[in-house]
Design a protein around this motif. Structure first.
Motif, PDB file in Angstrom:
ATOM      1  N   UNK A 103       0.864  -1.221   0.141  1.00 44.22           N
ATOM      2  CA  UNK A 103      -0.110  -0.039  -0.002  1.00 44.22           C
ATOM      3  C   UNK A 103       0.932   1.396  -0.041  1.00 44.22           C
ATOM      4  N   UNK A 104       2.173   1.050   0.133  1.00 43.46           N
ATOM      5  CA  UNK A 104       3.136   2.261  -0.082  1.00 43.46           C
ATOM      6  C   UNK A 104       3.342   2.868  -1.284  1.00 43.46           C
ATOM      7  N   UNK A 105       3.008   2.076  -2.170  1.00 39.93           N
ATOM      8  CA  UNK A 105       3.220   2.550  -3.654  1.00 39.93           C
ATOM      9  C   UNK A 105       2.750   3.839  -3.895  1.00 39.93           C
ATOM     10  N   UNK A 106       3.276   4.518  -4.925  1.00 36.91           N
ATOM     11  CA  UNK A 106       2.984   5.878  -5.098  1.00 36.91           C
ATOM     12  C   UNK A 106       1.777   5.691  -5.999  1.00 36.91           C
ATOM     13  N   UNK A 107       1.357   6.958  -5.985  1.00 40.71           N
ATOM     14  CA  UNK A 107       0.203   7.268  -7.264  1.00 40.71           C
ATOM     15  C   UNK A 107       0.741   7.265  -8.572  1.00 40.71           C
ATOM     16  N   UNK A 108       1.936   7.712  -8.601  1.00 37.51           N
ATOM     17  CA  UNK A 108       2.745   7.824  -9.943  1.00 37.51           C
ATOM     18  C   UNK A 108       2.863   6.725 -10.276  1.00 37.51           C
ATOM     19  N   UNK A 109       3.515   5.694  -9.779  1.00 41.52           N
ATOM     20  CA  UNK A 109       3.626   4.095 -10.152  1.00 41.52           C
ATOM     21  C   UNK A 109       2.279   3.707 -10.857  1.00 41.52           C
ATOM     22  N   UNK A 110       1.155   4.095  -9.969  1.00 43.72           N
ATOM     23  CA  UNK A 110      -0.147   3.403 -10.457  1.00 43.72           C
ATOM     24  C   UNK A 110      -0.440   4.076 -11.973  1.00 43.72           C
ATOM     25  N   UNK A 111      -0.348   5.392 -11.784  1.00 37.90           N
ATOM     26  CA  UNK A 111      -0.508   5.941 -13.254  1.00 37.90           C
ATOM     27  C   UNK A 111       0.266   5.587 -14.242  1.00 37.90           C
TER      28      UNK A 111
ATOM     29  N   UNK B 232      -9.566  10.944  -4.825  1.00 38.46           N
ATOM     30  CA  UNK B 232      -8.742  11.920  -4.053  1.00 38.46           C
ATOM     31  C   UNK B 232      -7.510  11.712  -3.589  1.00 38.46           C
ATOM     32  N   UNK B 233      -7.040  10.445  -3.377  1.00 40.61           N
ATOM     33  CA  UNK B 233      -5.865  10.043  -3.047  1.00 40.61           C
ATOM     34  C   UNK B 233      -5.688   8.623  -2.846  1.00 40.61           C
ATOM     35  N   UNK B 234      -4.731   8.020  -2.387  1.00 38.34           N
ATOM     36  CA  UNK B 234      -4.594   6.708  -2.294  1.00 38.34           C
ATOM     37  C   UNK B 234      -5.517   5.974  -1.259  1.00 38.34           C
ATOM     38  N   UNK B 235      -5.781   6.858  -0.300  1.00 39.38           N
ATOM     39  CA  UNK B 235      -7.038   6.342   0.442  1.00 39.38           C
ATOM     40  C   UNK B 235      -8.365   6.031  -0.200  1.00 39.38           C
ATOM     41  N   UNK B 236      -8.656   6.849  -1.101  1.00 37.77           N
ATOM     42  CA  UNK B 236      -9.760   6.607  -1.929  1.00 37.77           C
ATOM     43  C   UNK B 236      -9.703   5.633  -2.771  1.00 37.77           C
ATOM     44  N   UNK B 237      -8.550   5.410  -3.325  1.00 38.55           N
ATOM     45  CA  UNK B 237      -8.115   4.437  -4.241  1.00 38.55           C
ATOM     46  C   UNK B 237      -8.308   2.924  -3.728  1.00 38.55           C
ATOM     47  N   UNK B 238      -7.803   2.851  -2.371  1.00 39.84           N
ATOM     48  CA  UNK B 238      -7.782   1.551  -1.581  1.00 39.84           C
ATOM     49  C   UNK B 238      -9.299   1.373  -1.207  1.00 39.84           C
ATOM     50  N   UNK B 239      -9.944   2.352  -0.680  1.00 40.66           N
ATOM     51  CA  UNK B 239     -11.432   2.167  -0.426  1.00 40.66           C
ATOM     52  C   UNK B 239     -12.007   1.691  -1.622  1.00 40.66           C
TER      53      UNK B 239
END
Length: 192
Positions: A38-46, A61-68
């Protein structure tokens, strides 16, 4: 003069391309979280999604919203697996198939399963429905004399939690420990 539209009347359903991008982002996030946790960056996901990071932030809105969002899919997939297991005419095979799904599911998400579990509410409608299905799977297996008469859904839920722990403690890519654990514990719950 016609009345001005209110904000709620001007809201539209998400555009088709936005929904497609959501699916791409979630799929990419699942893959990246599986590799990096879960520490992966949003840039890596993009990067994995082939989208700009701004596109992701517009929808999440952020990683939390994506994990939700991923946690909600996790709950729905688990519920679908329980529903499918209930359709198996052999209660033993249905229960074993469901538990195998749980093991594989957790093994695939080993690096971020705990982050998802923390986001799932037992009071959620889908989670409650899944709990009912696990109760029915257990009852069917007891009625078929596959499981001992005193085995309850709470025993199966405890087994599921324990399998998650065995998966987390096992080396990456090694399904042997959780499969062995599951086999031994199911043998202990069997009738006769």
């Amino acid at each position: 003069m016609s009345p001005r539209p209110t904000p709620s009347s001007t809201r539209r359903a998400p555009r088709r391309d936005a929904l497609r991008n959501d699916a791409i982002v979630i799929s990419a996030a699942r893959a990246v979280f599986a590799e990096q946790g879960p520490q992966a960056s949003m840039e890596a996901i993009a990067s994995r999604a082939g989208l700009g990071v701004g596109t992701i932030y517009r929808r999440f809105a952020g990683k939390d919203a994506l994990l939700d969002a991923i946690a909600q899919l996790f709950v729905e997939e688990l519920d679908q697996a329980a529903a499918a297991a209930l359709t198996d005419p052999d209660p033993a095979a249905g229960l074993e198939g469901f538990l195998d799904f749980v093991g594989v599911f957790n093994a695939e998400k080993r690096r971020y399963a705990a982050a998802l579990t923390d986001r799932v509410s037992a009071d959620d409608e889908v989670s409650a429905r899944t709990a009912d299905r696990v109760r029915q799977l257990t009852r069917n297996a007891v009625d078929a004399e596959y499981l001992a008469q005193d085995v309850t859904a709470d025993d199966i839920k405890a087994l599921i939690v324990a399998v998650r722990g065995v998966v987390a403690a096992s080396p990456d890519g090694d399904d042997g420990p959780w499969r062995r654990f599951l086999r031994i514990h199911l043998a202990g719950l069997r009738a006769g």
